[in-house]
Write a protein that holds these residues in place. Structure first.
Motif, PDB file in Angstrom:
ATOM      1  N   ALA A 103       3.366  -5.247 -35.107  1.00 29.88           N
ATOM      2  CA  ALA A 103       2.826  -5.788 -36.330  1.00 29.88           C
ATOM      3  C   ALA A 103       1.646  -7.215 -35.833  1.00 29.88           C
ATOM      4  O   ALA A 103       0.776  -7.262 -36.667  1.00 29.88           O
ATOM      5  N   GLN A 104       2.148  -7.856 -34.898  1.00 29.45           N
ATOM      6  CA  GLN A 104       1.286  -8.815 -34.292  1.00 29.45           C
ATOM      7  C   GLN A 104       0.190  -8.537 -33.333  1.00 29.45           C
ATOM      8  O   GLN A 104      -0.503  -9.411 -32.889  1.00 29.45           O
ATOM      9  N   LEU A 105      -0.032  -7.123 -33.130  1.00 28.28           N
ATOM     10  CA  LEU A 105      -0.994  -7.079 -32.105  1.00 28.28           C
ATOM     11  C   LEU A 105      -2.551  -7.343 -32.550  1.00 28.28           C
ATOM     12  O   LEU A 105      -2.681  -6.908 -33.643  1.00 28.28           O
ATOM     13  N   GLU A 106      -3.062  -8.047 -31.812  1.00 25.32           N
ATOM     14  CA  GLU A 106      -4.509  -8.220 -31.999  1.00 25.32           C
ATOM     15  C   GLU A 106      -5.536  -7.609 -31.062  1.00 25.32           C
ATOM     16  O   GLU A 106      -6.608  -7.267 -31.481  1.00 25.32           O
ATOM     17  N   HIS A 107      -5.087  -7.235 -29.895  1.00 25.68           N
ATOM     18  CA  HIS A 107      -5.947  -6.838 -28.949  1.00 25.68           C
ATOM     19  C   HIS A 107      -5.381  -5.363 -28.480  1.00 25.68           C
ATOM     20  O   HIS A 107      -4.113  -5.521 -27.589  1.00 25.68           O
ATOM     21  N   LEU A 108      -5.984  -4.500 -28.291  1.00 21.39           N
ATOM     22  CA  LEU A 108      -5.242  -2.963 -27.594  1.00 21.39           C
ATOM     23  C   LEU A 108      -6.375  -2.529 -27.100  1.00 21.39           C
ATOM     24  O   LEU A 108      -7.274  -1.985 -27.482  1.00 21.39           O
ATOM     25  N   ASP A 109      -5.996  -2.378 -25.561  1.00 25.64           N
ATOM     26  CA  ASP A 109      -7.086  -1.702 -24.670  1.00 25.64           C
ATOM     27  C   ASP A 109      -6.277  -0.664 -23.922  1.00 25.64           C
ATOM     28  O   ASP A 109      -5.630  -0.896 -22.937  1.00 25.64           O
ATOM     29  N   LEU A 110      -6.834   0.475 -24.569  1.00 22.87           N
ATOM     30  CA  LEU A 110      -6.227   1.619 -23.533  1.00 22.87           C
ATOM     31  C   LEU A 110      -7.345   2.494 -23.165  1.00 22.87           C
ATOM     32  O   LEU A 110      -6.999   3.827 -22.526  1.00 22.87           O
ATOM     33  N   SER A 111      -8.351   1.897 -22.647  1.00 25.13           N
ATOM     34  CA  SER A 111      -9.396   2.764 -22.121  1.00 25.13           C
ATOM     35  C   SER A 111      -9.257   3.107 -20.738  1.00 25.13           C
ATOM     36  O   SER A 111      -8.346   2.496 -19.892  1.00 25.13           O
ATOM     37  N   ASP A 112     -10.055   4.288 -20.348  1.00 22.66           N
ATOM     38  CA  ASP A 112      -9.925   4.572 -18.841  1.00 22.66           C
ATOM     39  C   ASP A 112      -8.384   5.352 -18.584  1.00 22.66           C
ATOM     40  O   ASP A 112      -7.976   4.660 -17.591  1.00 22.66           O
ATOM     41  N   ASN A 113      -7.907   5.846 -19.610  1.00 26.52           N
ATOM     42  CA  ASN A 113      -6.820   6.448 -19.451  1.00 26.52           C
ATOM     43  C   ASN A 113      -6.654   7.994 -19.489  1.00 26.52           C
ATOM     44  O   ASN A 113      -7.860   8.626 -19.383  1.00 26.52           O
ATOM     45  N   LEU A 114      -5.420   8.615 -19.259  1.00 28.74           N
ATOM     46  CA  LEU A 114      -5.551  10.125 -19.385  1.00 28.74           C
ATOM     47  C   LEU A 114      -4.620  10.899 -20.637  1.00 28.74           C
ATOM     48  O   LEU A 114      -3.940  11.905 -20.444  1.00 28.74           O
ATOM     49  N   PHE A 115      -4.745  10.082 -21.578  1.00 29.39           N
ATOM     50  CA  PHE A 115      -3.903  10.490 -22.884  1.00 29.39           C
ATOM     51  C   PHE A 115      -4.256  11.933 -23.424  1.00 29.39           C
ATOM     52  O   PHE A 115      -5.403  12.191 -23.241  1.00 29.39           O
ATOM     53  N   LYS A 116      -3.204  12.514 -24.118  1.00 24.99           N
ATOM     54  CA  LYS A 116      -3.521  13.802 -24.770  1.00 24.99           C
ATOM     55  C   LYS A 116      -3.004  13.568 -26.179  1.00 24.99           C
ATOM     56  O   LYS A 116      -2.422  12.650 -26.784  1.00 24.99           O
ATOM     57  N   GLY A 117      -3.555  14.595 -26.978  1.00 29.91           N
ATOM     58  CA  GLY A 117      -2.785  14.465 -28.330  1.00 29.91           C
ATOM     59  C   GLY A 117      -3.801  13.561 -29.213  1.00 29.91           C
ATOM     60  O   GLY A 117      -5.133  13.478 -29.196  1.00 29.91           O
ATOM     61  N   LYS A 118      -3.195  13.128 -30.490  1.00 27.57           N
ATOM     62  CA  LYS A 118      -4.066  12.451 -31.567  1.00 27.57           C
ATOM     63  C   LYS A 118      -3.798  10.874 -31.621  1.00 27.57           C
ATOM     64  O   LYS A 118      -2.369  10.580 -31.546  1.00 27.57           O
ATOM     65  N   PHE A 119      -4.697  10.160 -31.694  1.00 24.49           N
ATOM     66  CA  PHE A 119      -4.481   8.672 -31.904  1.00 24.49           C
ATOM     67  C   PHE A 119      -4.626   8.345 -33.356  1.00 24.49           C
ATOM     68  O   PHE A 119      -5.902   8.502 -34.027  1.00 24.49           O
ATOM     69  N   SER A 120      -3.571   8.100 -34.181  1.00 28.28           N
ATOM     70  CA  SER A 120      -3.647   8.246 -35.605  1.00 28.28           C
ATOM     71  C   SER A 120      -2.663   6.791 -35.935  1.00 28.28           C
ATOM     72  O   SER A 120      -1.335   7.229 -36.547  1.00 28.28           O
ATOM     73  N   PRO A 121      -3.183   5.814 -36.446  1.00 23.50           N
ATOM     74  CA  PRO A 121      -2.480   4.778 -36.587  1.00 23.50           C
ATOM     75  C   PRO A 121      -2.007   5.205 -38.172  1.00 23.50           C
ATOM     76  O   PRO A 121      -2.834   5.808 -38.866  1.00 23.50           O
ATOM     77  N   PHE A 169      -9.284  -5.983 -31.933  1.00 22.85           N
ATOM     78  CA  PHE A 169      -9.964  -5.456 -30.899  1.00 22.85           C
ATOM     79  C   PHE A 169      -9.327  -4.058 -30.440  1.00 22.85           C
ATOM     80  O   PHE A 169      -8.069  -4.084 -30.366  1.00 22.85           O
ATOM     81  N   LEU A 170     -10.116  -2.687 -30.506  1.00 26.13           N
ATOM     82  CA  LEU A 170      -9.481  -1.721 -30.272  1.00 26.13           C
ATOM     83  C   LEU A 170     -10.389  -0.931 -29.389  1.00 26.13           C
ATOM     84  O   LEU A 170     -11.559  -0.732 -29.557  1.00 26.13           O
ATOM     85  N   ASP A 171     -10.053  -0.636 -27.969  1.00 25.73           N
ATOM     86  CA  ASP A 171     -10.907   0.148 -26.967  1.00 25.73           C
ATOM     87  C   ASP A 171     -10.171   1.301 -26.641  1.00 25.73           C
ATOM     88  O   ASP A 171      -8.917   1.059 -25.916  1.00 25.73           O
ATOM     89  N   LEU A 172     -10.711   2.466 -26.978  1.00 27.13           N
ATOM     90  CA  LEU A 172     -10.157   3.642 -26.467  1.00 27.13           C
ATOM     91  C   LEU A 172     -11.088   4.466 -25.737  1.00 27.13           C
ATOM     92  O   LEU A 172     -10.958   5.840 -25.589  1.00 27.13           O
ATOM     93  N   SER A 173     -12.154   3.696 -25.338  1.00 22.94           N
ATOM     94  CA  SER A 173     -13.204   4.436 -24.450  1.00 22.94           C
ATOM     95  C   SER A 173     -12.716   5.092 -23.239  1.00 22.94           C
ATOM     96  O   SER A 173     -12.010   4.401 -22.415  1.00 22.94           O
ATOM     97  N   PHE A 174     -13.032   6.430 -22.975  1.00 21.98           N
ATOM     98  CA  PHE A 174     -12.481   7.179 -21.800  1.00 21.98           C
ATOM     99  C   PHE A 174     -10.972   7.346 -21.508  1.00 21.98           C
ATOM    100  O   PHE A 174     -10.420   7.320 -20.532  1.00 21.98           O
ATOM    101  N   ALA A 175     -10.536   7.197 -22.913  1.00 17.88           N
ATOM    102  CA  ALA A 175      -8.824   6.972 -22.656  1.00 17.88           C
ATOM    103  C   ALA A 175      -8.152   8.516 -22.681  1.00 17.88           C
ATOM    104  O   ALA A 175      -7.072   8.537 -22.526  1.00 17.88           O
TER     105      ALA A 175
END
Length: 864
Positions: A95-113, A124-130
């Motif tokens: 709940a206190q997360l302010e900065h989330l950077d998951l870029s340049d990974n190999l995830f599958k499925g759906k990112f749906s908060p 801050f949310l970076d999902l580029s090339f994730a």
């Protein structure tokens, strides 16, 4: 550089970095530690990037940032960890997360908060090339999806990057993003976005950076977009090929002088660059390459004192380079290549003290290279390829001590190669080919120890040179010395220190194939053409493990070839034409896109299964050998563009389905053989053939009507056969026809008016037939013959591709002798109707054919 999107974000990043590398006084809450462990358990960590995720205090774990005061997890920095998995849901409970950077990974499925606004603090949310990309035979498939509807609930977001993420299923992407009113930076490059730019982006009044590049946006830039640019620092709409509009929208008002980056490359934007662009005083990057802009570069660009990159390449920009360019002391890259820029390079270019790359290639630049170029001490790349530059290479160029690439090829440079070029100790590429340079190759080139690419071919360089002079160049990768007046000496025992990939020694007076080549395992390209090599081809040459291009043409090579030519790389090139090779015709190497064995002494038949080895072949020439027997049915394959079997002793009939599988055939030359029977009725893809030559055989019957569909035909030569019937009137439909030769057959009847109506016809030879009747009077329709002002140096299209050339050769009667023209120049305009039974008066319109240089009406019954 892009301005920082928020000073508060910088402070947060510094605090978080401190949290990542120091031990905080307060440990993270136990529930948050468990949420991170749940995430760890749900992913595959092949590179062990999460090995530190153990123990009590998660604030000490790699990539985890905590608030120094409360200990809550406030940042996750997992970029580039190459994590795999399809469940990131545990992170949504932080709940206190302010900065989330998951870029340049190999995830599958759906990112749906979730919609419960749990991540209300996330800025801050970076999902580029994730996401994981599955490469299939049908293309790349992205297996990671982002629900923009869910992301729109992250109302505190200031930074959102979704580059190369699959959100194409979200139809109302503009509405979802437009609800993030605090957004300062939006990066949605390569997201599959389509349609017009949505007007909901107007809601983003805090937006500073907008990147919608590499999508499928279309329509025109909306009128309201000019207002949006008023508060932007950076705008990137590049590589949306169907996004149009007038470039003038970038003109600025006083309220919008903050733009630092404009990139509209690869769009359909058009119009002239407005002079008002000079008011964007903070502009650092202006990229408009491969757009449709036109006109001159406004002199006002000289006011952009902070400009670092100006890229207008591959556009319709014209005029001269403004002398005010010399004011741009921060300019690092100036690229005006592939434009209509003209005039001389201004001496003011020497004042651009920060310039690192100057590219004026493929332009109309002329004059000499200014000596002031030597003042640009920061220059690393100078590309003046294919212009009209002349004069000598200025000596001041040796002052460019940081120069890495010097490309001055395809110009009119004269004089010698300055020996002092060895001062350019950082030089990696030196390309001076296709100029008029003379003198010897200076031995000082051997001091350029970083040199990897040396192209000096197609000049007038002379003298004796030993390849051992290049021994110091241990990094040399490609060496081209072909087509000069050089005599290259290579000691039979010499083994170089370098490993070449490309070697061109054509026309270098070699008397043998250099033995050192057997050590060049990386060699891909070898050109030893136009020498005087009288030996056999050594067997080891077919075993060089990287070779794909071999040109040994125009030598005196003897002996036979292996029954099957083999080159290790697919899509290869073999040119052995104009030698004295003999024996049976070898099977080609698999995948050869060019095979030229013409002008040798091969005999016997063409292998019946040759088509199985031509699946990638575009150019096949076996002409001027001693080949006999029938043409195999399989020889014409799907990729073949040129098939030249002329000047052999091939017999039997033309295979009835020869062109059925040739989807791209443009040249079919079977002339001067012993072919017999009727011409095939089936002509496959005749519409793409521009040269059809069957002359000099024993063909009989009539000209089949399917040839009337040859709308691209420029050359139709059926002369010296036993064809009969009338000259078909449908020949008049072949509007591109330039050469029509039906000489020495048995045609009768009158000359169709339609034939005399061909506007591009420049050679008409119907001699030696049984034609009768009056001469057609509509001669003024022969526009190519009426016009006497065409460029004399232009010649009839043959075929030219990488390393492959087919030139149309036509034999005509000239002053009583048969003369073969190897190149059919546009100036060559002839009519030969001799040896027929034509009667009546020569029409007065004959005088209107001002371009005509040969006319033969002898041995008829004409008057006047």
């Amino acid at each position: 550089m892009e301005a920082t999107f928020s000073s508060g974000r910088v402070a947060f990043a510094i605090i978080t970095i401190l949290c990542c590398f120091t031990s905080p006084a307060i440990a993270c809450p136990f529930p948050e530690r468990n949420l991170l462990l749940d995430f760890k358990a749900a992913v595959v960590d092949e590179y062990n990037t999460l090995t530190s995720w153990q123990g009590f205090n998660c604030c000490t774990w790699r990539g985890v940032g905590c608030n120094l005061r409360t200990g809550h997890v406030s940042g996750l920095y997992l970029s580039g960890y190459k994590l795999k998995g399809n469940n990131t849901s545990s992170l949504f409970q932080l709940a206190q997360l302010e900065h989330l950077d998951l870029s340049d990974n190999l995830f599958k499925g759906k990112f749906s908060p979730p919609h419960n606004r749990k991540l209300k603090s996330l800025t801050f949310l970076d999902l580029s090339f994730a996401g994981y990309v599955n490469e299939t035979s049908l293309g790349s498939v992205r297996e990671f999806y982002v629900s923009l509807e869910s992301v729109s609930n992250l109302v505190s977001l200031e930074y959102l990057s979704l580059a190369a993420v699959n959100i194409s299923a979200s139809k109302e992407w503009g509405e979802a993003v437009g609800s993030l009113s605090n957004l300062q930076k939006l990066h949605m490059s390569d997201c599959g976005l389509g349609g017009p730019i949505p007007n909901s982006l107007l809601n983003l009044t805090s937006l500073l950076h907008l990147d919608l590049s590499e999508n499928y946006l279309s329509a025109q830039i909306p009128a309201w977009f000019e207002n949006m640019t008023a508060h932007l620092l950076s705008l990137d709409l590049s590589w949306n090929n169907n996004l149009g509009g007038d470039i003038s929208f970038i003109r600025q008002r006083k309220s919008s002088l903050s733009l630092t980056n404009i990139d509209l490359s690869g769009t359909a934007m058009e119009g002239r660059i407005p002079s008002a662009v000079g008011n964007i005083s903070c502009l650092e990057y202006l990229r408009l390459r491969e757009s449709r802009i036109e006109g001159e570069i406004p002199a006002a660009t000289g006011n952009l004192l902070f400009l670092q990159i100006l890229d207008l390449s591959d556009t319709r920009i014209e005029g001269e380079i403004p002398s005010a360019t010399g004011n741009l002391s921060f300019l690092q890259i100036l690229d005006l290549s592939d434009t209509r820029i003209e005039g001389e390079i201004p001496a003011a270019i020497g004042s651009v003290s920060s310039l690192k790359s100057l590219d004026l290639s493929n332009t109309r630049i002329e004059g000499e290279i200014p000596a002031a170029i030597g003042n640009v001490s920061s220059l690393k790349s100078l590309r003046l390829f294919s212009t009209s530059i002349e004069g000598e290479i200025p000596l001041s160029i040796v002052n460019l001590s940081k120069l890495v690439s010097l490309e001055l090829s395809y110009n009119k440079l004269t004089g010698v190669i300055p020996p002092s070029l060895d001062s350019l100790s950082s030089l990696v590429s030196l390309h001076l080919y296709a100029n008029e340079l003379n003198g010897t190759i200076p031995s000082t080139i051997s001091n350029l120890v970083n040199l990897r690419s040396l192209w000096l071919d197609s000049n007038s360089l002379s003298g004796l040179i030993s390849l051992s002079v290049f021994d110091n160049l241990t990094r040399l990768n490609d060496l081209y010395l072909s087509y000069n007046h050089l005599t290259v000496n290579i000691d039979s025992t010499w083994i170089p220190q370098f490993k070449l990939s490309y070697l061109g020694l054509g026309s270098c007076n070699l008397d043998r194939i250099p033995s050192f080549l057997v050590t060049q395992y990386d060699l891909e390209y070898l050109n030893l053409s136009a020498n005087s090599i009288p030996t056999n081809i050594p067997s080891w040459i077919w075993n060089l493990p990287s070779l794909y291009s071999l040109n040994l043409s125009c030598n005196q090579l003897t002996g036979s070839l292996p029954s099957r030519l083999t080159l290790p790389k697919y899509s290869n090139y073999v040119d052995l034409h104009n030698n004295s090779l003999q024996g049976a015709l070898p099977l080609p190497p698999a995948g050869a896109y060019l095979l030229d064995l013409s002008m040798n002494q091969f005999n016997g038949s063409i292998p019946t299964d040759i088509g199985a080895y031509l699946q990638n072949t575009e150019f096949l020439s076996l002409s001027r050998n001693n080949l006999s027997e029938a043409i195999p049915d399989s020889i014409c394959t799907s990729d073949l563009q040129v098939l030249d079997l002329s000047n052999n002793t091939l017999s039997s009939v033309i295979p009835p389905h020869l062109t059925r599988n040739c989807s791209f055939l443009s040249v079919l030359d079977l002339a001067e053989n012993h072919l017999e029977g009727k011409m095939p009725v089936e002509w496959g893809n005749i519409s793409k053939i521009h040269t059809l030559k069957l002359n000099g055989n024993h063909l009989r019957g009539v000209i089949p009507s399917p040839i009337s569909k040859g709308r691209s035909l420029q050359v139709l030569d059926l002369g010296n056969n036993d064809l009969e019937g009338t000259v078909p009137h449908w020949i008049g439909k072949l509007s591109q026809l330039r050469v029509l030769v039906l000489r020495s057959n048995h045609f009768h009847g009158s000359i169709p008016r339609q034939v005399i109506g061909l506007p591009n016809l420049q050679i008409l030879d119907l001699s030696g037939n049984h034609l009768s009747g009056a001469f057609p009077s509509n001669l003024t329709n022969l526009l190519a013959m009426v016009n006497a002002s065409q460029n004399n140096s232009n010649h009839l299209e043959g075929y030219s591709s990488t390393g492959a050339t087919y030139a149309n050769q036509i034999t005509i009667s000239w002053k009583g002798c048969d003369v073969e023209f190897v190149k059919v120049l546009f100036i060559l305009k002839c009519i030969d109707l001799s040896n027929n039974n034509l009667s009546g008066s020569i029409p007065p319109e004959m005088g209107s054919l001002q371009g005509l240089i040969a006319l033969n009406l002898s041995r008829n019954h004409l008057s006047g």
